[in-house]
Design a protein around this motif. Structure first.
Motif, short mmCIF file in Angstrom:
data_model
loop_
_atom_site.label_atom_id
_atom_site.label_comp_id
_atom_site.label_asym_id
_atom_site.label_seq_id
_atom_site.Cartn_x
_atom_site.Cartn_y
_atom_site.Cartn_z
N LEU A 78 1.02 3.37 16.27
CA LEU A 78 1.31 2.10 14.64
C LEU A 78 -0.02 1.84 14.46
O LEU A 78 0.00 0.60 13.18
N LEU A 79 -1.04 0.99 14.92
CA LEU A 79 -1.89 0.23 15.11
C LEU A 79 -2.83 1.54 13.82
O LEU A 79 -3.43 1.26 12.99
N GLY A 80 -2.46 2.48 13.87
CA GLY A 80 -3.54 3.63 12.97
C GLY A 80 -2.66 3.42 11.18
O GLY A 80 -3.09 3.24 10.57
N VAL A 81 -1.17 3.56 11.52
CA VAL A 81 -0.15 3.35 10.29
C VAL A 81 -0.96 1.79 9.89
O VAL A 81 -1.28 1.62 8.43
N CYS A 82 -0.79 0.81 10.03
CA CYS A 82 -1.75 -0.21 9.45
C CYS A 82 -3.21 -0.33 8.80
O CYS A 82 -3.52 -1.12 8.14
N THR A 83 -4.25 0.44 10.09
CA THR A 83 -5.48 0.97 9.57
C THR A 83 -4.75 1.39 8.16
O THR A 83 -5.76 0.85 7.07
N LEU A 84 -4.36 2.51 7.81
CA LEU A 84 -4.44 3.34 6.65
C LEU A 84 -3.48 2.50 5.46
O LEU A 84 -3.99 2.89 4.38
N SER A 85 -3.05 1.81 5.57
CA SER A 85 -2.22 0.78 4.61
C SER A 85 -3.24 -0.31 3.64
O SER A 85 -3.17 -0.72 2.85
N SER A 86 -4.42 -0.18 4.29
CA SER A 86 -5.56 -0.59 3.30
C SER A 86 -5.29 -0.08 2.22
O SER A 86 -6.13 -0.38 1.32
N PHE A 87 -5.48 1.03 2.23
CA PHE A 87 -5.25 2.40 1.28
C PHE A 87 -4.39 1.77 0.26
O PHE A 87 -4.58 1.82 -1.55
N TRP A 88 -3.09 1.02 0.86
CA TRP A 88 -2.08 1.01 -0.37
C TRP A 88 -1.89 -0.77 -0.62
O TRP A 88 -0.97 -1.27 -1.21
N SER A 89 -2.89 -1.45 -0.12
CA SER A 89 -2.52 -3.13 0.38
C SER A 89 -3.00 -3.80 -0.68
O SER A 89 -3.86 -3.05 -1.63
N LEU A 90 -1.95 -4.74 -1.04
CA LEU A 90 -2.83 -5.51 -2.41
C LEU A 90 -3.96 -6.00 -1.74
O LEU A 90 -4.61 -6.32 -3.05
N ASP A 91 -4.76 -6.34 -0.59
CA ASP A 91 -6.13 -7.10 0.19
C ASP A 91 -6.57 -6.37 0.31
O ASP A 91 -6.43 -6.10 1.80
N SER A 92 -7.10 -4.84 0.22
CA SER A 92 -7.60 -4.17 1.46
C SER A 92 -8.46 -4.70 2.17
O SER A 92 -8.89 -4.50 3.22
N ASP A 93 -9.49 -5.78 2.22
CA ASP A 93 -10.58 -6.39 3.13
C ASP A 93 -10.03 -7.45 3.35
O ASP A 93 -9.89 -6.71 4.98
#
Length: 408
Positions: A78-93
């Motif tokens: 689940l933590l890994g999915v949170c990290t990967l979500s930075s690639f499609w996030s509205l604001d990756s930073d």
């Protein structure tokens, strides 16, 4: 010297737990939470302190911490999915910063699980919550303008917390911990019962109807689990079926009579705006159902969240539902990973209660999993960085798979 170091470590642990729960410094430094979130530098410094403490203490017992770390894969996926979500996030930073905070929070959970048994963790939490309860009452007496009064109700208590619902939620958890320890511990039992009563009083003073209902349900859940799960299968299954049927019937009746029931206690069926908020949130979920908007960004002044705010006509800080917020952040992918891990550990907890009837600690797993479901129906604590509830979720799972006592 050894005893001094152990006591010092316990004190530091209690301080860290209070930082995650909410400290008296917050209302004092923000003039009763009147300053904006961005101005609350003290929060960021305190949480950074806990991350450093966690990393330092884990380093001292890295072998045990590594063993504990490896005992459940779903929370780390689940933590890994949170990290990967930075690639499609509205604001990756923002997502990356939030993930780092979440990792630091979970790191503290790993430390607790590797250092203390589950019952020892709960005793430390009881000390912390006892101090918090005292500070809530002290603030109400000495500086009521900082601790009494919420939007729409000038008489409801919020104690050292930002709003009454946080006070209510915190001492639903506190009531569950004090009740569990009072029922399973012989030492200082009267003190634990006193803590349980004070927790219930603070929930009442918060005037949070949801928290009051959850307080009652959590107490009943412990008694039900304690009695029923030790019965033979031929007896247990019919009783569980009966209770489930009665529960569904009561819930259906409550929904059909909601106007009358809530109206009699000064509430309405909108659940303080949530009935309007949730359909608006579901509309936004429908736009990105599979992967979501990225961890920790949807409610950060995004154009998407402004659509929800304009729809409901109030400044919603979150979805007021942990499952919807999880769906918003990580989509069905995140919901699926969490659900698998939750169900597996819930069923495992039932097995542990029945298999190891000499240990009361396994009952806490069931009680806390029940609390997790209830608390996230109207609030958000799932996968929440700097959240006491998420720390306890991590430690409950990891501790159940680490049977031997962790020593210094």
């Amino acid at each position: 010297m050894r005893k001094f170091l152990i006591s010092a470590e316990e004190i530091v642990t209690i301080i860290c737990l209070m930082i995650y729960s909410g400290t008296p410094l917050e209302p004092l430094m923000t003039h009763g939470f009147t300053l904006k979130e961005g101005d609350r530098l003290i929060d960021r410094l305190l949480f950074t302190f806990t991350y450093i403490v966690s990393l330092s203490l884990i380093t001292l017992r890295w072998k045990k911490a590594s063993y504990v770390f490896s005992k459940d894969k779903f929370i780390w996926i689940l933590l890994g999915v949170c990290t990967l979500s930075s690639f499609w996030s509205l604001d990756s930073d923002t997502t990356i910063r939030r993930v780092l905070g979440l990792a630091g929070t979970m790191l503290f959970g790993v430390y607790l699980a590797s250092r203390y048994t589950l019952k020892e963790q709960l005793k430390l939490c009881a000390y912390m919550l006892g101090i918090s309860a005292f500070m809530c009452i002290l603030f109400a007496v000495l500086i009521p303008q900082y601790s009494i009064g919420s939007a729409g109700d000038p008489t409801s208590w919020r104690g050292i917390y930002q709003q009454k619902n946080i006070l209510g939620t915190r001492f639903v958890l506190g009531g569950g911990i004090f009740f569990f320890l009072a029922m399973t511990t012989r030492e200082n039992r009267w003190v634990l019962w006193f803590g349980y009563v004070v927790s219930g009083l603070l929930v009442l003073l918060s005037k949070s109807t949801t928290s009051l209902g959850n307080f009652i349900i959590i107490t009943a859940a412990f008694l039900i689990y304690y009695r029923i799960l030790h019965l033979k299968y031929k007896v247990m299954i019919p009783i569980v079926t009966l209770l489930s049927t009665v529960g569904i019937a009561l819930y259906t009746w409550f929904i059909s009579q909601a106007d009358t029931i809530l109206g009699s206690v000064g509430k309405d069926t909108t659940l303080t705006g949530r009935a309007e908020l949730w359909p608006a949130v579901l509309q936004m979920i429908a736009k990105r159902p599979w992967l979501g908007y990225g961890y920790g960004v949807f409610w950060e002044d995004s154009s998407e969240s402004s659509i929800v705010v304009q729809t409901v006509q109030w400044n919603a800080p979150n979805a007021h539902n942990g499952f919807l917020d999880l769906w918003l952040a990580l989509g069905l992918l995140g919901v699926f990973v969490f659900a698998i891990g939750f169900v597996i550990n819930f069923l495992r907890a039932i097995y542990l209660v029945r298999w190891n009837q000499t240990s009361d600690e396994n009952l806490w797993l069931l009680v806390f999993f029940t609390y997790t479901i209830l608390s996230n129906l109207t609030e958000t604590t799932l996968l929440d960085q700097n959240s006491l509830e998420w720390i306890l979720y991590v430690t409950a799972i990891l501790s159940s798979k680490f049977p031997t006592r962790a020593n210094m």
